[in-house]
Design an enzyme around this catalytic site. Sequence first.
Site, short mmCIF file in Angstrom:
data_model
loop_
_atom_site.label_atom_id
_atom_site.label_comp_id
_atom_site.label_asym_id
_atom_site.label_seq_id
_atom_site.Cartn_x
_atom_site.Cartn_y
_atom_site.Cartn_z
N LEU A 173 0.82 -1.21 0.00
CA LEU A 173 0.00 0.00 0.00
C LEU A 173 0.86 1.27 0.00
O LEU A 173 0.64 2.18 -0.78
CB LEU A 173 -0.92 0.00 1.22
CG LEU A 173 -1.89 1.17 1.39
CD1 LEU A 173 -2.91 1.19 0.24
CD2 LEU A 173 -2.61 1.09 2.74
N GLU A 201 0.97 0.53 9.98
CA GLU A 201 -0.50 0.42 9.99
C GLU A 201 -1.14 1.63 10.68
O GLU A 201 -2.14 1.52 11.39
CB GLU A 201 -0.96 -0.89 10.62
CG GLU A 201 -0.61 -2.09 9.75
CD GLU A 201 -1.31 -3.36 10.18
OE1 GLU A 201 -2.50 -3.29 10.54
OE2 GLU A 201 -0.67 -4.42 10.11
#
Length: 384
Positions: A131, A367
């Site tokens: 990502l 995260e």
Amino acid sequence: MQRTHLDWPFFEPRHRELAQRLGEWASAHLRDHGHDEVDTRCRLLVRQLGDAGWLRHAVAGRDHGGAADAIDTRAICLLRETLAWHHGLADFAFAMQGLGSGAISLHGTPAQRERYLPRVARGEAIAAFALSEPDAGSDVAAMACAARDDGDAYVLDGEKTWISNGGIADFYLLFARTGEAPGARGISAFIVDAGTPGFEIAERIEVIAPHPLARLRFAGCRVPKSQLLGAPGQGFKIAMQTLDIFRTSVAAAALGFARRALHEGLQRARSRTMFGQRLADFQLAQAKLAQMATTVDSAALLTYRAAWQRDQGLNVTCEAAMAKMAATEGAQQVIDAAVQLFGGEGVRSGQVVESLYREIRALRIYEGATEVQQLIIARELLKS
């Protein structure tokens, strides 16, 4: 490992039994592979976890090798907490199998699930979640990696960085801009197999707690449309749904590190003599241990509240952010206190607390860094 928290009402008997079995297995099978390079160690751990059946909990769908038809967040958290207590890289190996395949569990076609999930559950295929980019970490909407529609395929161009399992993964869950709408609404998700022409590992990244990490480069990389995950333009939603599952488990990993640090600190306080008495007899040391224990239990309550709520089908955006922030920041404090109790021995290479000190730092960033969790919590409070 202390397990009194398993008596809390968040858990069912199957969770207690799972934690007990994993603790016994980890004590018997997890050891330091310090003389092997990190890629080899990680591959070995994935196979060990797969052979023992633990990776089945990272995959949804009994028909595809999963332990249950839906991912059990409490089970994932207990597994990560226990593995982190015993072996930081084992926790990493387990977590990435889940994060790298989680979107396939949630949104994959039957063919995609059949192709990837059983191999992930058996530890035969290593997964990765791609990502982040050089200029798009927390700000996912700034993503520049692009996927151009070209007949029966998409053509990928761009870079990803800080990708866990980069360089050893068999497939990558990749997010790229397809342009259906501005910002986050114009992103799609793809499954890209390692070795696809036009895809290369541009750089391996070394960090203070060794893990496989890399920068990826895509240049005219053709990916069949059958590798599109979900519908075009749904990528951001898919990414956030996947992270919602595993963000709480980051808190659980931090909790495992903190519990181990508290355990080591208690052992040190009981055994170390200074000025004719034990370190544990000094009130300053007692105060430090009391704060460590309170921080651990506070983080555990927030972590397993979020995990329980998600398993009830509730929205946990705010609760998961609170858990992730409190557990990772708290674990940093607990581990630092344990190093202080050890004195000079605490920074000796090879000491458990020295290893924990290096392991915990990244959890406050990946995260969603602590500052991002603060923004999420505030946004949710203001919405309500």
